[in-house]
Design an enzyme around this catalytic site. Structure first.
Site, PDB file in Angstrom:
ATOM      1  N   LYS A  43      -7.307  -3.574  14.053  1.00  0.00           N
ATOM      2  CA  LYS A  43      -5.760  -3.106  14.113  1.00  0.00           C
ATOM      3  C   LYS A  43      -5.465  -3.665  15.533  1.00  0.00           C
ATOM      4  O   LYS A  43      -4.212  -3.883  15.915  1.00  0.00           O
ATOM      5  CB  LYS A  43      -5.822  -1.690  14.283  1.00  0.00           C
ATOM      6  N   ILE A  45      -3.020  10.948  11.117  1.00  0.00           N
ATOM      7  CA  ILE A  45      -2.070  11.346  10.419  1.00  0.00           C
ATOM      8  C   ILE A  45      -2.703  11.977   9.108  1.00  0.00           C
ATOM      9  O   ILE A  45      -3.671  11.273   8.480  1.00  0.00           O
ATOM     10  CB  ILE A  45      -1.092  10.101  10.003  1.00  0.00           C
ATOM     11  N   ASN A  49       1.539  -2.398   5.450  1.00  0.00           N
ATOM     12  CA  ASN A  49       0.987  -1.083   5.792  1.00  0.00           C
ATOM     13  C   ASN A  49      -0.271  -0.937   4.839  1.00  0.00           C
ATOM     14  O   ASN A  49      -1.110  -0.277   5.485  1.00  0.00           O
ATOM     15  CB  ASN A  49       1.878  -0.041   5.183  1.00  0.00           C
ATOM     16  N   ASN A  79      -3.214  -7.439  -4.524  1.00  0.00           N
ATOM     17  CA  ASN A  79      -4.263  -7.322  -3.507  1.00  0.00           C
ATOM     18  C   ASN A  79      -3.640  -8.239  -2.202  1.00  0.00           C
ATOM     19  O   ASN A  79      -3.674  -9.259  -2.070  1.00  0.00           O
ATOM     20  CB  ASN A  79      -5.316  -7.893  -3.963  1.00  0.00           C
ATOM     21  N   GLY A  81       0.718  -1.202  -0.084  1.00  0.00           N
ATOM     22  CA  GLY A  81      -0.100  -0.161  -0.017  1.00  0.00           C
ATOM     23  C   GLY A  81       0.931   1.299   0.128  1.00  0.00           C
ATOM     24  O   GLY A  81       0.627   2.178   0.898  1.00  0.00           O
ATOM     25  N   ALA A  82       1.700   1.318  -1.059  1.00  0.00           N
ATOM     26  CA  ALA A  82       2.547   2.406  -0.976  1.00  0.00           C
ATOM     27  C   ALA A  82       2.204   3.550  -2.051  1.00  0.00           C
ATOM     28  O   ALA A  82       3.096   4.489  -2.180  1.00  0.00           O
ATOM     29  CB  ALA A  82       4.112   1.838  -1.045  1.00  0.00           C
ATOM     30  N   SER A 130      -3.028   0.951  14.731  1.00  0.00           N
ATOM     31  CA  SER A 130      -3.388   2.300  14.744  1.00  0.00           C
ATOM     32  C   SER A 130      -3.798   2.351  16.284  1.00  0.00           C
ATOM     33  O   SER A 130      -4.064   1.631  17.105  1.00  0.00           O
ATOM     34  CB  SER A 130      -4.791   2.267  13.972  1.00  0.00           C
ATOM     35  N   TYR A 166     -12.675  -1.751  12.230  1.00  0.00           N
ATOM     36  CA  TYR A 166     -11.190  -1.133  11.916  1.00  0.00           C
ATOM     37  C   TYR A 166     -10.410  -1.365  13.309  1.00  0.00           C
ATOM     38  O   TYR A 166      -9.165  -1.752  13.444  1.00  0.00           O
ATOM     39  CB  TYR A 166     -11.230   0.374  11.856  1.00  0.00           C
TER      40      TYR A 166
END
Ligand code: NAP
Length: 249
Positions: free
Chosen positions: A160, A189, A91, A64, A13-14, A143, A156
């Site tokens: 996490k 962020i 990430n 994916n 995921g960059a 997170s 979520y």
């Protein structure tokens, strides 16, 4: 001497946000970087060119992270192209926030697959070459929501928090092979994911809860990942580093 000279890093995921900052930071410190994305073809191409211009080997993969077979193909290709994997940053992540009363099973599953199953998928692939090399650093993006919980973010938060338990377990499983596994728990962020929080009174409300009095930048998180990827953290494993401006003290 650069901190990651001759290391090979894989970052999921960059194409945008925190992952992009990590790829750039690692390249700045001498690492060759293979990175993934899902749909942002142009951004991924641009990042690949930018990294290459920095003098390192770089390759973008449309892959994916939620699909086991795709991560299998990805890591086989990275090993062929780059020869080894020293660092893996898991990430890639999404949020599909909703109150539990309104959350559908599909919404729940999608968040679990992209955020948590992806970490299993990728870690399972990279540990074999790392075990052979008797060294490796795995960094999983959690997170503060996984640490603190938050109304409207149960899927979520669960994904996490799951990452934190997974990271501790892998640290115990593979510490004797000199493979370290840590989690990073960012606060708010500034990225696409949090763009809806940035404006007006809501933003001031969030900022007032943060002792450092600001949202974090992607570079704040990339620096934490650099520490965990490099030998500077050689005696650190199984930890969750809260990079949240003090939000979850
Ligand atoms: P972002 O700006 O939304 O970027 C997400 C990245 O993940 C994109 O590169 C996207 O690719 C990629 N991606 C999404 N689903 C994927 C999949 N199934 N397979 C491979 N790649 C996928 O997110 P961000 O804010 O940088 O967040 C990055 C990580 O940090 C996430 O795990 C997030 O949960 C975590 N985090 C963020 C914050 C924050 O405040 N931003 C706080 C705590 C934790 P495409 O561009 O192709 O869609």
């Amino acid at each position: 001497m650069k901190l990651l000279e001759n290391k090979v890093a894989v970052v999921t995921g960059a194409s945008r946000g925190i992952g992009e900052a990590i790829a750039l930071k690692f390249a700045e410190q001498g690492a060759n970087v293979a990175f993934t994305y899902l749909s942002s073809d142009e951004k991924a191409k641009a990042l690949e060119a930018k990294l290459t211009a920095m003098g390192v080997k770089a390759k973008a993969y449309k892959s994916n992270a939620a699909i086991y077979e795709e991560t299998e193909t990805l890591i086989a290709d990275v090993l062929k192209e780059f020869g080894k994997i020293d660092i893996c940053v898991n990430n890639a992540g999404i949020s599909k926030d909703n109150l539990l009363l309104r959350m559908s099973p599909d919404q729940w599953d999608e968040v679990m697959d992209v955020n948590l199953k992806s970490v299993y998928n990728m870690t399972k692939q990279v540990i074999r070459p790392m075990m052979k090399a008797k060294s490796g650093s795995i960094i999983n993006m959690s997170s503060v929501i996984g640490v603190m919980g938050n109304a409207g973010q149960s899927s979520y938060a669960a994904s996490k928090a799951g990452i934190i338990g997974f990271s501790k377990s892998i640290a115990k499983e593979l510490g004797s092979r000199n493979i370290r596994c840590n989690a990073v728990a960012p606060g708010f962020i500034e990225t696409d994911m949090t763009s809806y929080l940035k404006d007006g009174e809501a933003a001031n409300g969030y900022i007032s809860q943060i002792p450092l009095n600001r949202f974090g930048t992607t570079e704040d998180i990339a620096n934490v990942c650099l520490f965990l990827a490099s030998d500077l953290s050689s005696y650190v494993t199984g930890q969750t580093l809260n990079a949240c401006g003090g939000l979850c003290i």
